[in-house]
Design an enzyme around this catalytic site. Structure first.
Site, mmCIF file in Angstrom:
data_model
loop_
_atom_site.group_PDB
_atom_site.id
_atom_site.type_symbol
_atom_site.label_atom_id
_atom_site.label_comp_id
_atom_site.label_asym_id
_atom_site.label_seq_id
_atom_site.Cartn_x
_atom_site.Cartn_y
_atom_site.Cartn_z
ATOM 1 N N ASP A 105 0.841 -1.193 0.000
ATOM 2 C CA ASP A 105 0.000 0.000 0.000
ATOM 3 C C ASP A 105 0.881 1.250 0.000
ATOM 4 O O ASP A 105 1.883 1.329 0.717
ATOM 5 C CB ASP A 105 -0.920 -0.006 1.229
ATOM 6 C CG ASP A 105 -2.064 0.995 1.098
ATOM 7 O OD1 ASP A 105 -3.229 0.570 0.995
ATOM 8 O OD2 ASP A 105 -1.787 2.227 1.099
ATOM 9 N N VAL B 247 -10.899 3.123 -3.693
ATOM 10 C CA VAL B 247 -10.555 2.563 -5.003
ATOM 11 C C VAL B 247 -11.554 1.453 -5.325
ATOM 12 O O VAL B 247 -11.628 0.446 -4.600
ATOM 13 C CB VAL B 247 -9.112 2.017 -5.016
ATOM 14 C CG1 VAL B 247 -8.809 1.361 -6.361
ATOM 15 C CG2 VAL B 247 -8.111 3.134 -4.727
ATOM 16 N N HIS C 274 -10.120 -5.207 -3.447
ATOM 17 C CA HIS C 274 -8.810 -5.495 -2.860
ATOM 18 C C HIS C 274 -8.976 -5.888 -1.404
ATOM 19 O O HIS C 274 -9.824 -5.347 -0.701
ATOM 20 C CB HIS C 274 -7.868 -4.286 -2.976
ATOM 21 C CG HIS C 274 -8.448 -2.973 -2.517
ATOM 22 N ND1 HIS C 274 -9.350 -2.251 -3.259
ATOM 23 C CD2 HIS C 274 -8.255 -2.270 -1.379
ATOM 24 C CE1 HIS C 274 -9.685 -1.153 -2.594
ATOM 25 N NE2 HIS C 274 -9.041 -1.139 -1.451
ATOM 26 N N HIS D 120 -6.963 -5.823 2.081
ATOM 27 C CA HIS D 120 -5.818 -5.309 2.819
ATOM 28 C C HIS D 120 -5.298 -6.426 3.717
ATOM 29 O O HIS D 120 -6.081 -7.052 4.434
ATOM 30 C CB HIS D 120 -6.215 -4.136 3.725
ATOM 31 C CG HIS D 120 -6.724 -2.920 3.006
ATOM 32 N ND1 HIS D 120 -5.981 -1.750 2.910
ATOM 33 C CD2 HIS D 120 -7.891 -2.667 2.363
ATOM 34 C CE1 HIS D 120 -6.679 -0.838 2.246
ATOM 35 N NE2 HIS D 120 -7.849 -1.362 1.900
#
Ligand code: AMP
Ligand code: ZN
Length: 114
Positions: A31, A97, A101, A103
């Site tokens: 990230d 975004v 995704h 994390h």
């Protein structure tokens, strides 16, 4: 849509990223604004906007993303100390975004989430 998607552009190599893993279905990279010593994003190569947009045909892919998270935790040295895997979904989830995704966050005590 995928032309302007930041993570599609990373997937295509049009934008730089610090990749820590890739295979035929997913890539993972650090990230850009890490919230912990280990903060990696795991994304599918194909554009899926969010968890809300997963379809039954994506079930195997979603499971694979979690297995990659597990393997990366080992690779990045946080298997024993522990970690958190999360996805922000939609407006109230704080998603910024809109390319799915997960994390993977660890390397320090994260405190309780809920
Ligand atoms: P969210 O959609 O809420 O999960 O937030 C998007 C995450 O992507 C944030 O943690 C950002 O720091 C991260 N991010 C945005 N652009 C990039 C980039 N070009 N490379 C790596 N991480 C990024
Ligand atoms: Zn995308």
């Amino acid at each position: 849509m995928t032309e302007s998607c930041v993570f599609c552009r990373i997937e295509r190599g049009e934008l730089p990223s610090d990749r820590v893993y890739e295979d035929d279905r997913v890539i993972a990279f650090r990230d850009i604004n890490p919230q912990a010593p280990v903060h990696v994003l795991i994304i599918p190569r194909k554009h899926i906007a969010s968890l809300a947009d997963l379809t039954p045909g994506d079930t195997e892919l979603a499971g694979h993303m979690l297995r990659v998270a597990q393997q990366l935790a080992e690779q990045l040295g946080i298997r024993e100390t522990g970690y958190r895997v999360l996805t922000n979904c939609g407006r109230d989830g704080g998603q910024v975004v809109f390319h799915l995704h997960f994390h993977l966050v660890g390397g320090k005590p994260l405190g309780r989430f809920a």
